[in-house]
Scaffold this motif. Structure first.
Motif, PDB file in Angstrom:
ATOM      1  N   ASN A  86      14.664 -53.219  57.380  1.00 44.30           N
ATOM      2  CA  ASN A  86      13.810 -52.590  58.390  1.00 44.30           C
ATOM      3  C   ASN A  86      14.079 -51.100  58.565  1.00 44.30           C
ATOM      4  OD1 ASN A  86      12.544 -55.019  58.917  1.00 44.30           O
ATOM      5  ND2 ASN A  86      13.871 -55.545  60.633  1.00 44.30           N
ATOM      6  N   ASP A  87      15.144 -50.605  57.944  1.00 38.35           N
ATOM      7  CA  ASP A  87      15.481 -49.181  57.990  1.00 38.35           C
ATOM      8  C   ASP A  87      15.051 -48.566  56.656  1.00 38.35           C
ATOM      9  OD1 ASP A  87      16.886 -46.688  57.660  1.00 38.35           O
ATOM     10  OD2 ASP A  87      18.286 -47.291  59.234  1.00 38.35           O
ATOM     11  N   ASP A  88      13.968 -47.800  56.659  1.00 41.43           N
ATOM     12  CA  ASP A  88      13.406 -47.285  55.407  1.00 41.43           C
ATOM     13  C   ASP A  88      14.421 -46.485  54.609  1.00 41.43           C
ATOM     14  OD1 ASP A  88      11.004 -48.448  56.050  1.00 41.43           O
ATOM     15  OD2 ASP A  88      10.085 -46.608  56.823  1.00 41.43           O
ATOM     16  N   VAL A  90      17.775 -46.726  54.649  1.00 41.75           N
ATOM     17  CA  VAL A  90      18.788 -47.616  54.085  1.00 41.75           C
ATOM     18  C   VAL A  90      18.192 -48.442  52.951  1.00 41.75           C
ATOM     19  CG1 VAL A  90      20.288 -49.598  54.561  1.00 41.75           C
ATOM     20  CG2 VAL A  90      20.137 -47.714  56.210  1.00 41.75           C
ATOM     21  N   ALA A  91      16.994 -48.967  53.153  1.00 36.00           N
ATOM     22  CA  ALA A  91      16.359 -49.807  52.136  1.00 36.00           C
ATOM     23  C   ALA A  91      16.181 -49.073  50.816  1.00 36.00           C
ATOM     24  CB  ALA A  91      15.012 -50.311  52.636  1.00 36.00           C
ATOM     25  N   ALA A  92      15.974 -47.756  50.878  1.00 40.32           N
ATOM     26  CA  ALA A  92      15.744 -46.955  49.673  1.00 40.32           C
ATOM     27  C   ALA A  92      17.033 -46.394  49.079  1.00 40.32           C
ATOM     28  CB  ALA A  92      14.796 -45.808  49.996  1.00 40.32           C
ATOM     29  N   THR A  93      18.188 -46.684  49.701  1.00 38.87           N
ATOM     30  CA  THR A  93      19.469 -46.178  49.204  1.00 38.87           C
ATOM     31  C   THR A  93      19.804 -46.793  47.860  1.00 38.87           C
ATOM     32  OG1 THR A  93      20.294 -45.866  51.459  1.00 38.87           O
ATOM     33  CG2 THR A  93      21.937 -46.012  49.706  1.00 38.87           C
ATOM     34  N   GLU A  94      20.228 -45.974  46.909  1.00 36.99           N
ATOM     35  CA  GLU A  94      20.637 -46.465  45.595  1.00 36.99           C
ATOM     36  C   GLU A  94      22.065 -47.005  45.675  1.00 36.99           C
ATOM     37  OE1 GLU A  94      19.262 -46.524  42.413  1.00 36.99           O
ATOM     38  OE2 GLU A  94      17.283 -45.904  43.140  1.00 36.99           O
ATOM     39  N   ILE A  95      22.256 -48.208  45.173  1.00 37.51           N
ATOM     40  CA  ILE A  95      23.594 -48.810  45.130  1.00 37.51           C
ATOM     41  C   ILE A  95      23.877 -49.281  43.700  1.00 37.51           C
ATOM     42  CG2 ILE A  95      23.617 -49.467  47.563  1.00 37.51           C
ATOM     43  CD1 ILE A  95      23.116 -52.233  45.089  1.00 37.51           C
ATOM     44  N   THR A  96      25.141 -49.552  43.431  1.00 32.92           N
ATOM     45  CA  THR A  96      25.538 -50.059  42.118  1.00 32.92           C
ATOM     46  C   THR A  96      25.800 -51.550  42.234  1.00 32.92           C
ATOM     47  OG1 THR A  96      26.540 -47.944  41.514  1.00 32.92           O
ATOM     48  CG2 THR A  96      27.221 -49.880  40.261  1.00 32.92           C
ATOM     49  N   GLY A 100      23.311 -53.253  37.483  1.00 33.25           N
ATOM     50  CA  GLY A 100      23.010 -51.825  37.331  1.00 33.25           C
ATOM     51  C   GLY A 100      22.637 -51.181  38.646  1.00 33.25           C
ATOM     52  N   SER A 101      22.181 -49.935  38.567  1.00 37.48           N
ATOM     53  CA  SER A 101      21.809 -49.180  39.760  1.00 37.48           C
ATOM     54  C   SER A 101      20.424 -49.600  40.232  1.00 37.48           C
ATOM     55  CB  SER A 101      21.825 -47.684  39.442  1.00 37.48           C
ATOM     56  OG  SER A 101      21.435 -46.929  40.569  1.00 37.48           O
ATOM     57  N   MET A 102      20.289 -49.790  41.540  1.00 36.93           N
ATOM     58  CA  MET A 102      18.995 -50.146  42.119  1.00 36.93           C
ATOM     59  C   MET A 102      19.037 -49.862  43.615  1.00 36.93           C
ATOM     60  SD  MET A 102      19.152 -54.323  42.052  1.00 36.93           S
ATOM     61  CE  MET A 102      19.766 -54.368  40.366  1.00 36.93           C
ATOM     62  N   THR A 103      17.885 -49.896  44.251  1.00 33.85           N
ATOM     63  CA  THR A 103      17.845 -49.672  45.689  1.00 33.85           C
ATOM     64  C   THR A 103      18.340 -50.919  46.424  1.00 33.85           C
ATOM     65  OG1 THR A 103      15.578 -50.475  45.925  1.00 33.85           O
ATOM     66  CG2 THR A 103      15.869 -48.106  45.475  1.00 33.85           C
ATOM     67  N   VAL A 104      18.730 -50.711  47.669  1.00 32.90           N
ATOM     68  CA  VAL A 104      19.176 -51.829  48.496  1.00 32.90           C
ATOM     69  C   VAL A 104      18.090 -52.902  48.575  1.00 32.90           C
ATOM     70  CG1 VAL A 104      19.692 -52.498  50.882  1.00 32.90           C
ATOM     71  CG2 VAL A 104      20.847 -50.527  49.862  1.00 32.90           C
ATOM     72  N   GLU A 105      16.841 -52.485  48.807  1.00 31.41           N
ATOM     73  CA  GLU A 105      15.792 -53.490  48.964  1.00 31.41           C
ATOM     74  C   GLU A 105      15.521 -54.233  47.657  1.00 31.41           C
ATOM     75  OE1 GLU A 105      12.063 -51.996  50.320  1.00 31.41           O
ATOM     76  OE2 GLU A 105      11.711 -50.746  48.568  1.00 31.41           O
TER      77      GLU A 105
END
Length: 199
Positions: A86-88, A90-96, A100-105
């Motif tokens: 629900n937090d745009d 945070v949802a778009a944050t890139e994580i490992t 591989g690398s991808m957004t939280v959502e």
């Protein structure tokens, strides 16, 4: 609400209904996941919710354990993941992640959201509830899974390939090619679609 958040909420609602529908005396029944009880299926889903928040340096909020209260444990865990979605920002944050690398959502969508669909079948089978998957989910998961390269599928069937104790898929169960797509999907991920709890 993003399509991913909407899909997650739909899957969480369906899984929560199965947890709520489990009779109190059914939690220790065996499930189609070898070595897991119905309670263990919920434990796995709650643990995977913890995996979703961990790349952000977070933990699940304090809640009753799955041993104490499976429904409360799941409701609390889904609340934590829904707050991420629900937090745009945070949802778009890139994580490992192990994939591989991808957004939280996208991490939530590719891992725990679909996990609830598949393990919802396990929980339903273990506790004599309706095990029918949403046909749109079956079509979508089948399309994505059947398109995976054979070497990746083999890796996903290898215990520990994605982390200690992690088993993504079991050995394929052969299902007739003219069987319903839900049955073929279950066979692909290592489930016997005709499994029933031992008497």
């Amino acid at each position: 609400m993003s399509p991913i958040a909407d899909r997650y909420r739909k899957h969480a609602d369906a899984f929560e209904a199965k947890v709520a529908g489990t009779p109190p005396d059914a939690w220790e029944r065996p499930s189609p996941c070898e070595g897991w009880t119905a309670r263990d299926v919920v434990r796995h889903i709650v643990d995977m919710h913890a995996v979703m928040v961990r790349p952000l340096g977070q933990q699940l909020s304090p809640a009753p354990s799955v041993d104490e209260d499976p429904l409360s444990a799941f409701k609390s865990a889904r609340g934590d993941v829904e707050r991420l979605l629900n937090d745009d920002e945070v949802a778009a944050t890139e994580i490992t992640s192990p994939a591989g690398s991808m957004t939280v959502e996208n991490h939530v969508d590719r891992v725990v959201s679909d996990d609830m669909v598949l393990h919802g079948w396990d929980l339903a089978r273990a506790t004599n509830q309706d095990d029918t998957m949403d046909q749109d989910d079956v079509d979508r998961i089948w399309a994505g899974t059947s398109a995976l390269p054979p070497q990746l599928l083999d890796q996903m069937r290898t215990p520990g390939a994605f982390g200690p104790g992690v088993v993504v898929f079991g050995p394929e169960v052969k299902v007739p090619g003219d069987a319903p797509l839900q049955a073929r999907l279950l066979g692909m991920i290592g489930r016997d679609p005709h499994w029933t709890p031992p008497s």
